[in-house]
Scaffold this motif. Structure first.
Motif, PDB file in Angstrom:
ATOM      1  N   GLU A   6       0.820  -1.204   0.000  1.00 57.52           N
ATOM      2  CA  GLU A   6       0.000   0.000   0.000  1.00 57.52           C
ATOM      3  C   GLU A   6       0.856   1.257   0.000  1.00 57.52           C
ATOM      4  O   GLU A   6       0.335   2.355  -0.190  1.00 57.52           O
ATOM      5  N   GLU A   7       2.160   1.126   0.237  1.00 56.85           N
ATOM      6  CA  GLU A   7       3.019   2.313   0.209  1.00 56.85           C
ATOM      7  C   GLU A   7       3.119   2.901  -1.190  1.00 56.85           C
ATOM      8  O   GLU A   7       3.484   4.050  -1.351  1.00 56.85           O
ATOM      9  N   LEU A   8       2.824   2.108  -2.221  1.00 58.47           N
ATOM     10  CA  LEU A   8       2.708   2.640  -3.569  1.00 58.47           C
ATOM     11  C   LEU A   8       1.232   2.810  -3.897  1.00 58.47           C
ATOM     12  O   LEU A   8       0.376   2.047  -3.434  1.00 58.47           O
ATOM     13  N   LEU A   9       0.941   3.794  -4.716  1.00 63.73           N
ATOM     14  CA  LEU A   9      -0.440   4.042  -5.103  1.00 63.73           C
ATOM     15  C   LEU A   9      -0.985   2.883  -5.937  1.00 63.73           C
ATOM     16  O   LEU A   9      -0.226   2.212  -6.649  1.00 63.73           O
ATOM     17  N   PRO A  10      -2.282   2.627  -5.886  1.00 58.40           N
ATOM     18  CA  PRO A  10      -2.851   1.522  -6.657  1.00 58.40           C
ATOM     19  C   PRO A  10      -2.527   1.596  -8.140  1.00 58.40           C
ATOM     20  O   PRO A  10      -2.229   0.572  -8.775  1.00 58.40           O
ATOM     21  N   GLY A  11      -2.557   2.788  -8.732  1.00 59.23           N
ATOM     22  CA  GLY A  11      -2.239   2.922 -10.151  1.00 59.23           C
ATOM     23  C   GLY A  11      -0.805   2.542 -10.453  1.00 59.23           C
ATOM     24  O   GLY A  11      -0.508   1.956 -11.504  1.00 59.23           O
ATOM     25  N   THR A  12       0.101   2.884  -9.540  1.00 60.74           N
ATOM     26  CA  THR A  12       1.511   2.523  -9.722  1.00 60.74           C
ATOM     27  C   THR A  12       1.686   1.019  -9.639  1.00 60.74           C
ATOM     28  O   THR A  12       2.390   0.414 -10.456  1.00 60.74           O
ATOM     29  N   ILE A 337       8.558   3.799 -14.027  1.00 59.26           N
ATOM     30  CA  ILE A 337       7.144   3.846 -13.622  1.00 59.26           C
ATOM     31  C   ILE A 337       7.008   4.482 -12.237  1.00 59.26           C
ATOM     32  O   ILE A 337       6.182   5.379 -12.012  1.00 59.26           O
ATOM     33  N   VAL A 338       7.824   4.030 -11.288  1.00 59.51           N
ATOM     34  CA  VAL A 338       7.727   4.568  -9.928  1.00 59.51           C
ATOM     35  C   VAL A 338       8.231   6.005  -9.873  1.00 59.51           C
ATOM     36  O   VAL A 338       7.601   6.877  -9.251  1.00 59.51           O
ATOM     37  N   ALA A 339       9.361   6.273 -10.541  1.00 63.07           N
ATOM     38  CA  ALA A 339       9.954   7.614 -10.468  1.00 63.07           C
ATOM     39  C   ALA A 339       9.044   8.669 -11.081  1.00 63.07           C
ATOM     40  O   ALA A 339       8.984   9.810 -10.602  1.00 63.07           O
ATOM     41  N   GLU A 340       8.315   8.303 -12.146  1.00 63.68           N
ATOM     42  CA  GLU A 340       7.451   9.279 -12.801  1.00 63.68           C
ATOM     43  C   GLU A 340       6.072   9.363 -12.142  1.00 63.68           C
ATOM     44  O   GLU A 340       5.493  10.450 -12.050  1.00 63.68           O
ATOM     45  N   ALA A 341       5.543   8.221 -11.700  1.00 67.24           N
ATOM     46  CA  ALA A 341       4.204   8.240 -11.085  1.00 67.24           C
ATOM     47  C   ALA A 341       4.231   8.816  -9.676  1.00 67.24           C
ATOM     48  O   ALA A 341       3.270   9.475  -9.252  1.00 67.24           O
TER      49      ALA A 341
END
Length: 461
Positions: A6-12, A337-341
Motif C-alpha cells: 500500500e506504500e505505492l499508489l494503486p495505479g503505480t 514507472i515509480v519515479a514518474e508516477a
C-alpha cells in the motif's frame, strides 16, 4: 519482510504488474519475479506464473549469473580500502604467473584488461568447473586479445582472476570470504553458491514452439566469481540499498560511489543506450536518467538489477529461462514507472548550523576568463562550482583539513581547489588545477596568467 505494498499508489502497483505480465507473456518465461525498492525499503513485489506449483515470493532463489561480478568487485575494493592492494597495481604483483599479469586490478574490474570474453572450449556455462581446475585452463594459451588498458572488452576470465586474487590475499576460498565479509553483514542469507530450496529450475524455451527443455545446473569451479551465485528478489533488493548508500561494515558510501563511476568506455556496437562500465557495475542512460546495476544470465536463467541513484528507486527482475524477456529493459521500466508516477519528495531545506566566514566570503560569482561560474557553500560542508549559463563543467568539492577542497566528479574529479590570498589576506583568485578564477572577467585586481591588457575592455569601431 516486504514493506506493505500500500506504500505505492494503486495505479503505480497496477502499472508495475502490467509491465512484468507483458514481459513474462511476450518473453515466454516459465516464471518471472520482480521487486522495487524506494527510499531504502522494498515497496513492491510481483510474480507471474509459478515455481513448484506456487507463485514465487521474495525468498525463492534464481541463478543471477554475472550479477555475481558485482559481489566479487565489492570484495576487491574491500582489499583496496584496507591497504592490501592499489587499483593501479599490476596483477603480477599479487598473483604472479598467470600470463595476464600486466593488466592492473582496475583493468580487471572495468573489463579493460584485454582478456578474452570467454574461457577456451568447451562452453564453460554448460560444463563442469572440474574441466578447468587451474587458472591456465580458464585463460588458455593466449589470454590477452588486446593490449591491457586500451579498450573495453567484457571478460568472464578477468573476474575469475579477481576471485583468485581474493583467495590469495585472504587465504580462504572465494565463497567463504564472500559469505563472511559481504553476505552475512548485509543479511543476504538467501544468497549462495549453490541452490537452496525453495529455488526455481532453469528452462530453455523452444524458439518456435511453446515447449520446454530443462537446463543443466553446473558448478562453475574456478569461474564461480564471474557467475556462480543464486539469490532472491528480497536479497538483491537489500544489495541494491547497499550499492546506493554503502554500509560501513562492508564498504563506505564513498567507495560504492566509486564503483558507480564510469571507468571504461563502451564499444561502438554497445553505445545505443550510452552503456559504460564502472568497477563491477554497468552504467547507462535510459529514459533520461542515469542507471547503474548489472545484468546476468546462465543457461536457464536471466537476472537484472537496476538502480536510479537520483530517484532513489531500484528494481530487481529474475526469470528462469535461457532467453526471452529483455530484463534490462524491464528493470529500467519499473524504475521509470515509480519515479514518474510518484516522484521523490526532496528532503526539506534547512540552514547550516554554523557559518564558516572565510568560506562564505568566497561564495558568489567567479570568472574563468569570460565564463561565469557560481561558487556555492554546500550543506554537507563542501562547495560546488557550476556555470551560470547551465552549460559547462561543474563539480562538487569536499573540504580538506588545510582549507583547500578536492573535486568529486566530472572534469574536476580529484583536482585541487584553493583560494589564493594577497599579503594583506584578501583573496586574489581561486586556483582550480592551475585555472585562475577571478571576481571579474580578466580582473585587473586578480592574478591572471598572461596578464591583462592595460587598455582594458574596448569596442571596435
Amino acid at each position: 519482510m516486504t514493506t506493505p505494498q500500500e506504500e505505492l499508489l494503486p495505479g503505480t502497483r497496477r502499472a508495475l504488474l502490467h509491465r512484468i505480465a507483458v514481459a513474462q507473456a511476450e518473453g515466454r518465461a516459465p516464471s518471472l519475479v520482480a521487486a522495487v525498492v524506494r527510499d531504502g525499503r522494498t515497496v513492491w513485489h510481483g510474480a507471474r506464473t509459478s515455481v513448484d506449483g506456487h507463485g514465487p515470493d521474495e525468498t525463492v532463489q534464481y541463478r543471477i549469473g554475472s550479477i555475481t561480478k558485482t559481489f566479487t568487485a565489492v570484495l576487491v575494493l574491500r582489499l583496496r580500502d584496507e591497504g592490501l592492494l592499489d587499483l593501479g597495481d599490476p596483477l603480477e604483483k599479487h598473483l604472479p604467473g598467470t600470463g595476464a599479469g600486466e593488466a592492473t586490478i582496475a583493468d580487471l574490474l572495468a573489463h579493460t584488461s584485454g582478456l578474452a570474453a570467454e574461457s577456451p572450449s568447451p562452453w564453460w556455462e554448460r560444463t563442469p568447473g572440474s574441466l578447468r581446475p587451474e587458472l591456465a585452463d580458464v585463460l588458455g594459451e593466449q589470454p590477452l586479445l588486446h593490449p591491457a588498458g586500451r579498450r573495453f572488452h567484457y571478460s568472464n576470465p578477468g573476474y575469475t582472476l579477481l576471485g583468485a586474487l581474493v583467495e590469495r590475499l585472504r587465504g580462504a576460498p572465494w565463497e567463504e570470504v564472500l559469505r563472511r565479509e559481504v553476505l552475512e553483514p548485509l543479511g543476504l542469507d538467501r544468497t549462495s553458491g549453490h541452490p537452496q530450496a525453495p529455488h526455481a529450475g532453469g528452462w530453455a524455451v523452444h524458439p518456435w514452439a511453446d515447449v520446454l527443455l530443462p537446463e543443466p545446473v553446473e558448478d562453475l569451479g574456478r569461474m564461480a566469481p564471474a557467475g556462480q551465485l543464486w539469490s532472491t528478489t528480497g536479497d538483491l533488493a537489500r544489495f541494491a540499498v547497499f550499492l546506493t548508500r554503502g554500509d560501513e561494515r562492508v564498504l563506505n558510501a564513498e567507495t560504492v560511489r566509486e564503483m558507480r563511476t564510469p571507468a571504461a568506455p563502451a564499444e561502438a556496437a554497445d553505445v545505443v543506450d550510452g552503456v559504460t562500465y564502472g568497477l563491477g557495475l554497468q552504467i547507462q542512460h535510459r529514459h533520461g536518467r542515469l542507471l547503474v546495476g548489472h545484468s546476468g544470465s546462465l543457461p536457464g536463467f536471466l537476472a537484472n538489477l537496476t538502480i536510479s541513484i537520483e530517484d532513489d528507486v531500484a528494481a530487481v527482475v529474475l526469470a528462469n529461462c535461457t532467453s526471452g524477456p529483455l530484463l534490462s529493459s524491464v528493470g529500467a521500466d519499473l524504475v521509470r514507472i515509480v519515479a514518474e508516477a510518484e516522484p521523490r519528495i526532496p528532503d526539506p531545506w534547512r540552514p547550516l548550523p554554523e557559518v564558516d566566514a572565510p568560506v562564505l566570503e568566497l561564495t558568489g560569482a567567479w570568472y574563468w576568463g569570460t565564463h561565469a561560474f557560481a561558487l556555492r557553500l554546500a550543506t554537507e560542508g563542501g562547495v560546488s562550482l557550476e556555470p551560470l549559463s547551465g552549460i559547462g563543467r561543474r563539480s562538487r568539492f569536499k573540504a580538506n583539513s588545510d582549507g583547500t577542497w578536492t573535486g568529486l566528479e566530472g572534469y574536476y574529479a580529484g583536482e585541487p581547489l584553493r583560494a589564493v590570498r594577497r599579503p594583506d589576506g584578501t583573496v586574489s583568485h581561486l586556483d582550480l588545477g592551475s585555472f585562475a578564477f577571478t571576481r571579474q572577467p580578466y580582473d585587473e585586481e586578480g592574478s591572471v596568467p598572461g596578464g591583462v591588457d592595460p587598455e582594458g575592455w574596448r569596442g571596435i569601431g
